[in-house]
Design an enzyme around this catalytic site. Structure first.
Site, PDB file in Angstrom:
ATOM      1  N   LYS A  70       1.410  -4.704   0.824  1.00  0.00           N
ATOM      2  CA  LYS A  70       2.642  -5.472   0.595  1.00  0.00           C
ATOM      3  C   LYS A  70       3.166  -6.158   1.863  1.00  0.00           C
ATOM      4  O   LYS A  70       3.632  -7.294   1.797  1.00  0.00           O
ATOM      5  CB  LYS A  70       3.737  -4.575   0.010  1.00  0.00           C
ATOM      6  N   ASP A 106      10.876  -5.678  -6.407  1.00  0.00           N
ATOM      7  CA  ASP A 106      11.119  -4.244  -6.615  1.00  0.00           C
ATOM      8  C   ASP A 106      12.620  -3.930  -6.711  1.00  0.00           C
ATOM      9  O   ASP A 106      13.035  -3.121  -7.540  1.00  0.00           O
ATOM     10  CB  ASP A 106      10.500  -3.420  -5.481  1.00  0.00           C
TER      11      ASP A 106
HETATM   12  N1  LIG Z   1       8.644   2.445 -10.091  1.00  0.00           N
HETATM   13  C1  LIG Z   1       8.171   1.413  -9.405  1.00  0.00           C
HETATM   14  O1  LIG Z   1       8.094   0.277  -9.868  1.00  0.00           O
HETATM   15  C2  LIG Z   1       7.756   1.620  -7.971  1.00  0.00           C
HETATM   16  C3  LIG Z   1       7.708   0.529  -7.091  1.00  0.00           C
HETATM   17  C4  LIG Z   1       7.337   0.767  -5.757  1.00  0.00           C
HETATM   18  C5  LIG Z   1       7.004   2.058  -5.346  1.00  0.00           C
HETATM   19  N2  LIG Z   1       7.044   3.087  -6.248  1.00  0.00           N
HETATM   20  C6  LIG Z   1       6.716   4.463  -5.817  1.00  0.00           C
HETATM   21  O2  LIG Z   1       7.612   4.801  -4.772  1.00  0.00           O
HETATM   22  C7  LIG Z   1       6.984   5.670  -3.824  1.00  0.00           C
HETATM   23  C8  LIG Z   1       7.183   5.094  -2.433  1.00  0.00           C
HETATM   24  O3  LIG Z   1       6.558   3.828  -2.341  1.00  0.00           O
HETATM   25  P1  LIG Z   1       6.617   2.978  -0.984  1.00  0.00           P
HETATM   26  O4  LIG Z   1       5.852   1.723  -1.246  1.00  0.00           O
HETATM   27  O5  LIG Z   1       8.008   2.885  -0.484  1.00  0.00           O
HETATM   28  O6  LIG Z   1       5.762   3.921  -0.007  1.00  0.00           O
HETATM   29  P2  LIG Z   1       5.805   4.028   1.576  1.00  0.00           P
HETATM   30  O7  LIG Z   1       6.275   2.750   2.195  1.00  0.00           O
HETATM   31  O8  LIG Z   1       4.493   4.597   1.981  1.00  0.00           O
HETATM   32  O9  LIG Z   1       6.967   5.140   1.852  1.00  0.00           O
HETATM   33  C9  LIG Z   1       6.748   6.482   1.498  1.00  0.00           C
HETATM   34  C10 LIG Z   1       8.034   7.273   1.717  1.00  0.00           C
HETATM   35  O10 LIG Z   1       7.799   8.613   1.246  1.00  0.00           O
HETATM   36  C11 LIG Z   1       8.116   9.519   2.302  1.00  0.00           C
HETATM   37  N3  LIG Z   1       7.258  10.699   2.233  1.00  0.00           N
HETATM   38  C12 LIG Z   1       5.938  10.737   1.942  1.00  0.00           C
HETATM   39  N4  LIG Z   1       5.493  12.021   1.983  1.00  0.00           N
HETATM   40  C13 LIG Z   1       6.575  12.797   2.304  1.00  0.00           C
HETATM   41  C14 LIG Z   1       6.762  14.188   2.489  1.00  0.00           C
HETATM   42  N5  LIG Z   1       5.737  15.058   2.350  1.00  0.00           N
HETATM   43  N6  LIG Z   1       8.008  14.642   2.792  1.00  0.00           N
HETATM   44  C15 LIG Z   1       9.043  13.777   2.928  1.00  0.00           C
HETATM   45  N7  LIG Z   1       8.922  12.433   2.773  1.00  0.00           N
HETATM   46  C16 LIG Z   1       7.706  11.952   2.456  1.00  0.00           C
HETATM   47  C17 LIG Z   1       7.879   8.743   3.569  1.00  0.00           C
HETATM   48  O11 LIG Z   1       8.561   9.344   4.634  1.00  0.00           O
HETATM   49  P3  LIG Z   1       8.028   9.206   6.163  1.00  0.00           P
HETATM   50  O12 LIG Z   1       8.567   7.886   6.652  1.00  0.00           O
HETATM   51  O13 LIG Z   1       8.618  10.369   6.850  1.00  0.00           O
HETATM   52  O14 LIG Z   1       6.519   9.231   6.114  1.00  0.00           O
HETATM   53  C18 LIG Z   1       8.463   7.379   3.175  1.00  0.00           C
HETATM   54  O15 LIG Z   1       9.870   7.396   3.245  1.00  0.00           O
HETATM   55  C19 LIG Z   1       5.522   5.766  -4.288  1.00  0.00           C
HETATM   56  O16 LIG Z   1       5.376   6.962  -5.020  1.00  0.00           O
HETATM   57  C20 LIG Z   1       5.335   4.572  -5.202  1.00  0.00           C
HETATM   58  O17 LIG Z   1       4.370   4.810  -6.213  1.00  0.00           O
HETATM   59  C21 LIG Z   1       7.428   2.903  -7.537  1.00  0.00           C
END
Ligand SMILES: NC(=O)c1ccc[n+]([C@@H]2O[C@H](COP(=O)([O-])OP(=O)(O)OC[C@H]3O[C@@H](n4cnc5c(N)ncnc54)[C@H](OP(=O)(O)O)[C@@H]3O)[C@@H](O)[C@H]2O)c1
Length: 273
Positions: A70, A106
């Protein structure tokens, strides 16, 4: 049937086999009798620029972009919408004669999902500071709602605050939920294969709405615990459905509806818990 005039779009990701977007868009194409097709497009990190150039040169109308592309995709765009400029990320590409336009839908998808659940946003606490958190924080701030963010890695929360100065940063894990009307999990915790989000809901205000943007499973452990406490919940699948609307409308020329049939068709492919 695919023919010489079929309009083409797809979703670029790595991996991409787990994406529910082909199921969703091809459902809408069939519903509206559109001569179009929407494909999964597995593109390795490092190959994004050549893949996007190739799709555009091949006459694709555009593409969705998912993990891990992205942010890199935003840098390939000639123009960006306001949300993409704020988040530094795009999930929707539109190819035109002039160039590549990038949008981040989003945040709008999240807000539309809240509205579909009859929820009016109030003071919000976002868990996580990744790409989705940025989009959602920007959308909430845009409606005048105060936003706090808690993230495991403090630097990432600070970077989000630097991009969106209206955001307040609180410690991880947050212990005090008093004063919030909306709690949003934007971390990947609770997703199938990941640990659940261990958040104490004992002191949650009675009117708190708990939203999760994780949608595999449909009911995450956080949503299940919130519902057991009598809190209103907003599952994440609706956000996925709503974020897809602008891309489909632009590429295929019809505004699709997010309705019960659409929801159930995509949900049928996802574990309930
Ligand atoms: N419903 C929808 O349409 C939609 C759209 C977009 C995304 N999503 C979902 O949203 C989630 C995040 O997406 P993203 O694109 O924002 O991902 P991203 O940029 O990789 O961010 C991941 C986030 O999760 C945190 N995290 C991961 N593992 C963790 C753990 N063990 N303990 C605490 N925090 C943890 C990370 O914290 P750190 O910074 O500390 O690593 C970060 O804040 C995914 O599951 C994705 O599938 C859903």
């Amino acid at each position: 049937m695919i023919g010489g005039r079929t309009r083409l779009a797809g979703v670029i990701g790595w991996p991409v086999a787990q994406s529910r977007s082909p199921r969703l868009h091809n459902h809408w194409l069939a519903r509206h009798g559109i001569d179009g097709a929407y494909l999964p497009l597995p593109v390795r990190p490092g190959d994004l620029a050549s893949a996007v150039a190739g799709l555009r040169a091949s006459g694709f109308a555009g593409a969705n972009v998912t993990v891990p592309h992205k942010e890199t995709a935003a840098a390939l765009c000639d123009t960006l919408d306001d949300a993409a400029r704020a988040s530094g990320a795009v999930n929707t590409l539109v190819f035109t004669a002039e160039g590549i336009h990038g949008a981040d839908t989003d945040g709008a998808g999240f807000m539309a999902n809240l509205a579909a659940h009859g929820v009016q946003a109030g003071p919000a606490l976002l868990l996580g500071a990744g790409g989705a958190a940025r989009a959602i924080a920007g959308a909430l701030l845009g409606t005048g709602v105060p936003v706090a963010v808690a993230n495991r890695t403090p630097d990432r929360a600070s970077a989000l605050q630097a991009a969106l100065p209206g955001v307040r940063v609180v410690g991880w894990p947050p212990r005090d939920l008093a004063g919030y009307a909306l709690l949003v999990n934007t971390t990947s915790l609770g997703m199938a294969g990941q640990p659940p989000l261990a958040l104490e809901l004992g002191n949650a205000p009675a009117g708190l709405v708990v939203a999760d943007i994780v949608y595999v499973p449909l009911t995450t452990p956080l949503l299940a615990r919130a519902a057991e406490r009598g809190l209103r919940t907003v599952p994440g699948l609706g956000m996925l459905l709503h974020q897809a609307v602008p891309g489909f409308a632009t590429w295929f020329g019809v505004m699709p509806q997010v309705d019960r049939e659409t929801h159930d068709l995509v949900a049928a492919d996802i574990p309930a818990r």
